[in-house]
Design an enzyme around this catalytic site. Structure first.
Site, PDB file in Angstrom:
ATOM      1  N   THR A 240      21.943  60.897  56.799  1.00  0.00           N
ATOM      2  CA  THR A 240      22.032  61.355  58.185  1.00  0.00           C
ATOM      3  C   THR A 240      22.890  62.617  58.255  1.00  0.00           C
ATOM      4  O   THR A 240      23.761  62.837  57.414  1.00  0.00           O
ATOM      5  CB  THR A 240      22.636  60.249  59.076  1.00  0.00           C
ATOM      6  OG1 THR A 240      23.894  59.851  58.522  1.00  0.00           O
ATOM      7  CG2 THR A 240      21.713  59.045  59.138  1.00  0.00           C
ATOM      8  N   THR A 241      22.641  63.432  59.286  1.00  0.00           N
ATOM      9  CA  THR A 241      23.338  64.723  59.419  1.00  0.00           C
ATOM     10  C   THR A 241      24.305  64.671  60.610  1.00  0.00           C
ATOM     11  O   THR A 241      23.981  64.081  61.648  1.00  0.00           O
ATOM     12  CB  THR A 241      22.312  65.846  59.626  1.00  0.00           C
ATOM     13  OG1 THR A 241      21.197  65.321  60.369  1.00  0.00           O
ATOM     14  CG2 THR A 241      21.811  66.377  58.312  1.00  0.00           C
ATOM     15  N   HIS A 242      25.447  65.393  60.481  1.00  0.00           N
ATOM     16  CA  HIS A 242      26.511  65.263  61.482  1.00  0.00           C
ATOM     17  C   HIS A 242      27.144  66.605  61.847  1.00  0.00           C
ATOM     18  O   HIS A 242      28.365  66.772  61.749  1.00  0.00           O
ATOM     19  CB  HIS A 242      27.554  64.263  60.959  1.00  0.00           C
ATOM     20  CG  HIS A 242      26.918  62.962  60.616  1.00  0.00           C
ATOM     21  ND1 HIS A 242      26.651  61.994  61.559  1.00  0.00           N
ATOM     22  CD2 HIS A 242      26.384  62.521  59.449  1.00  0.00           C
ATOM     23  CE1 HIS A 242      26.010  60.987  60.978  1.00  0.00           C
ATOM     24  NE2 HIS A 242      25.831  61.277  59.708  1.00  0.00           N
ATOM     25  N   PRO A 243      26.299  67.554  62.278  1.00  0.00           N
ATOM     26  CA  PRO A 243      26.831  68.898  62.541  1.00  0.00           C
ATOM     27  C   PRO A 243      27.929  68.921  63.601  1.00  0.00           C
ATOM     28  O   PRO A 243      28.960  69.578  63.418  1.00  0.00           O
ATOM     29  CB  PRO A 243      25.595  69.688  62.998  1.00  0.00           C
ATOM     30  CG  PRO A 243      24.579  68.660  63.406  1.00  0.00           C
ATOM     31  CD  PRO A 243      24.857  67.470  62.550  1.00  0.00           C
TER      32      PRO A 243
END
Ligand code: BDR
Ligand code: CA
Length: 315
Positions: A240-243
């Site tokens: 998962t991505t967490h910018p």
């Protein structure tokens, strides 16, 4: 403790970024801007997230601009339910929050609050920059009174996410991004590539988070259901991505950002294929003065620790 105003299109990683902000900062207000999913759903997501964090009724939420500056007639900006789920919460369909949004417009709140606290407030911008740009248009004198803006947006000479050339927040409202980039306010930019290189949470990381067994970790797992699959299928990323959360962690603890450089940054607003592309002039070819501190490296372990610590606290 930093006093902050957050501008968010609350869905997916915006929610965990809100957790992080509520954990570290004195959050004076949350502004909603049109972006990730349907606007009223974003408002609801912000209110619910604040409630889960145990701050229901304590942090005011303000509705801002639902559409980008130049959006006209029946045109619609691109929303990303495919990334974050139909509700922007991984399809969890949480119950409605008790708290209601305030009636004051987000832009008016921002202008008022900045004037009441000159030089004191930092802005955490984790959405298209519409509200902030419109505030600057309405009252340009706020520019010298905003302490700093941390911007999740753009890329530093890297592949975009919504198009090959552009990152989502800059793509949705490039004109707004341009106004903010040239505002003279001290800016820190954390681009999409920092997120893909340093914030991807893989299966092992998810297990570590799940094992916390807190309300925060449970929420994290639920809202990340859809993005996990999307990242695998589209971005070929294993996790998962967490910018937005990464941006918030950097603002809270600058040691998370292990390298940054001041560059001249501008944005393409007219390109046939490149609308929303952020130009980071790393070689100084344009001979323009630097206007943005660009994040170039992150301490991934420190970020993960910050994330876990924050989720652990939400009981
Ligand atoms: C940005 O776009 C949104 O979908 C995310 O919340 C983040 O702010 C990443 O490009
Ligand atoms: Ca966002």
């Amino acid at each position: 403790m930093k006093r902050v105003i957050i501008d968010t299109d609350t869905a997916g990683d915006d929610t965990i970024a809100l957790f992080m902000a509520l954990h570290h900062f004195q959050v004076e207000g949350v502004l909603i801007t049109g972006g990730n999913v349907q606007f009223d759903q974003e408002v609801e997501n912000a209110l619910y997230t604040i409630e889960v964090a145990g701050k229901g009724g304590e942090v005011p939420v303000f509705k801002g601009h639902e559409t980008p500056i130049l959006q006209f007639g029946s045109e619609k900006h691109v929303t990303v339910e495919d990334v974050h789920g139909s509700d922007g919460m991984g399809g969890a369909n949480f119950p409605k929050a008790k708290q209601q949004p305030k009636s004051e417009h987000a832009v008016d709140f921002l202008i008022r609050k900045v004037h009441e606290n000159p030089g004191e407030l930092s802005i955490m911008a984790i959405a298209p920059l519409t509200n902030i740009a419109m505030a600057l248009k309405k009252d340009p004198t706020i520019a010298t009174e905003i302490k700093e803006i941390f911007i999740m947006g753009g890329t530093n000479n890297y592949l975009g996410n919504i198009t090959p050339a552009a990152e989502y927040n800059f793509y949705v409202d490039p004109e707004a991004a341009r106004i903010v980039l040239h505002s003279g306010i001290p800016l820190t930019m954390v681009g999409w590539e920092m997120c893909t290189q340093y914030s991807v949470m893989n299966d092992q990381d998810h297990q570590d988070i799940e094992q916390l067994q807190t309300k925060g970790s449970d929420f994290f797992i639920k809202i990340n259901e859809v993005v996990k699959e999307f990242n695998k299928a589209v971005h070929r990323l294993d996790g998962t991505t967490h910018p937005d959360t990464l941006l918030m962690a950097i603002a809270a603890d600058e040691a998370v950002m292990t390298k940054s450089t001041n560059y001249y940054v501008d944005i393409e607003t007219k390109g046939e294929l490149t609308r929303g592309y952020s130009l980071v002039d790393i070689n100084g070819r344009l001979e323009q003065p630097a206007n943005v501190r660009v994040c170039e490296e992150v301490d991934r372990d420190r970020f993960k620790t910050a994330l876990l610590n924050c989720l652990k606290e939400i009981q």
